[in-house]
Design an enzyme around this catalytic site. Sequence first.
Site, short mmCIF file in Angstrom:
data_model
loop_
_atom_site.label_atom_id
_atom_site.label_comp_id
_atom_site.label_asym_id
_atom_site.label_seq_id
_atom_site.Cartn_x
_atom_site.Cartn_y
_atom_site.Cartn_z
N HIS A 161 28.71 -12.08 -23.02
CA HIS A 161 27.90 -12.69 -21.96
C HIS A 161 26.79 -13.61 -22.49
O HIS A 161 26.82 -14.83 -22.31
CB HIS A 161 27.25 -11.59 -21.11
CG HIS A 161 28.21 -10.59 -20.55
ND1 HIS A 161 29.02 -10.88 -19.48
CD2 HIS A 161 28.50 -9.32 -20.90
CE1 HIS A 161 29.76 -9.81 -19.18
NE2 HIS A 161 29.46 -8.86 -20.04
C1 BDR Z 1 24.64 -8.53 -18.79
O1 BDR Z 1 24.26 -7.18 -18.72
C2 BDR Z 1 24.04 -6.65 -19.99
O2 BDR Z 1 24.72 -5.45 -20.12
C3 BDR Z 1 24.46 -7.69 -20.99
O3 BDR Z 1 23.58 -7.70 -22.10
C4 BDR Z 1 24.38 -8.97 -20.21
O4 BDR Z 1 23.10 -9.55 -20.29
C5 BDR Z 1 26.08 -8.66 -18.33
O5 BDR Z 1 26.20 -8.24 -17.01
#
Ligand code: BDR
Length: 319
Positions: A247
């Site tokens: 992400h």
């Molecule tokens: C987001 O949530 C977190 O778990 C990850 O670091 C990312 O920023 C993805 O939904």
Amino acid sequence: MKDETAMPRKIIIDTDPGQDDALAILLALASPELQVLGIVAAAGNVPLALTGKNIRKVCELAGRPDIKVFAGCEGPMQGSLFTAEYVHGASGMDGADLPEPTMPIETKHGVDFIIETLMREEAGSVTICTLGPMTNLGTALQKAPEIASRISQVVLMGGGLFEGGNVTPAAEFNIFVDPMAAEIVFASGAPIVMMPLDVTHQVLTTKARVAAIKALATPVSEAVVGWLEFFERFDEAKYGTEGGPLHDPNVIAYLIRPELYSGRLCNVEIETQSALTKGMTVADWWGVTDRQKNATFMRDVDADGFYALLTERLARLQA
Ligand code: BDR
Ligand code: CA
């Protein structure tokens, strides 16, 4: 080829590491196009005490103990903190065994650092990158609304539209944890670029991509591969994909290679009330309302181009 010697873009990273946050920090620190003015810890994947420590571990791994790291708010603007150890492990960065950091955490509050930096630097010259719940930026905007017009851009990982949510059917984690902060940011008038799940779910940690990072055979690549192998197991099982989505590094990759991404400017509002859809990013992709277009909602990415960039930049971190 881009001119890497041009004036670097000034950024503040606000983050809750998180293995994918850690990769985003490494990508930023390896990239001469960016000048990291400071990193602010957010409460999110794990509580604040751990995210502040994890940021410093990552800076030291990158050979950058000089980076200023600040602690932000301990929990969302309303309600209690929802964390994600079930994805990231108890430390938030399980998968690599890094030494306890020796670099200090600054005494100034992260919210004040954001405000003071935006007021000190030339208006329009500082970009805010949020990789977790937007509590610190939301609080800064509430405390000092005059900073909004001084922000160059807010580039954030959060939300989803066609892809739905990952914490509830409607909501993505970063927005779900602090919808009120997100609402303040989206209403602030600052230019916003969103990296939603629609993009990040295309950026899969396939075996070949992880093998290319492993082949760098550096302490940094060893830690990165450990993180990826831990982190991807949850989403591989959930989505049935080869590898998991990556992400947060998309926020940083966008600043370096915006041409890897495509999307459109549209209206995005945040649901803060409904028990069923709290934290939903209601994006008017098709322009069916006349609500003001306040965010560039990214929808597609050149995933191979992203991994080529990430791998090439990680190779530069030889610490
Ligand atoms: C987001 O949530 C977190 O778990 C990850 O670091 C990312 O920023 C993805 O939904
Ligand atoms: Ca994150």
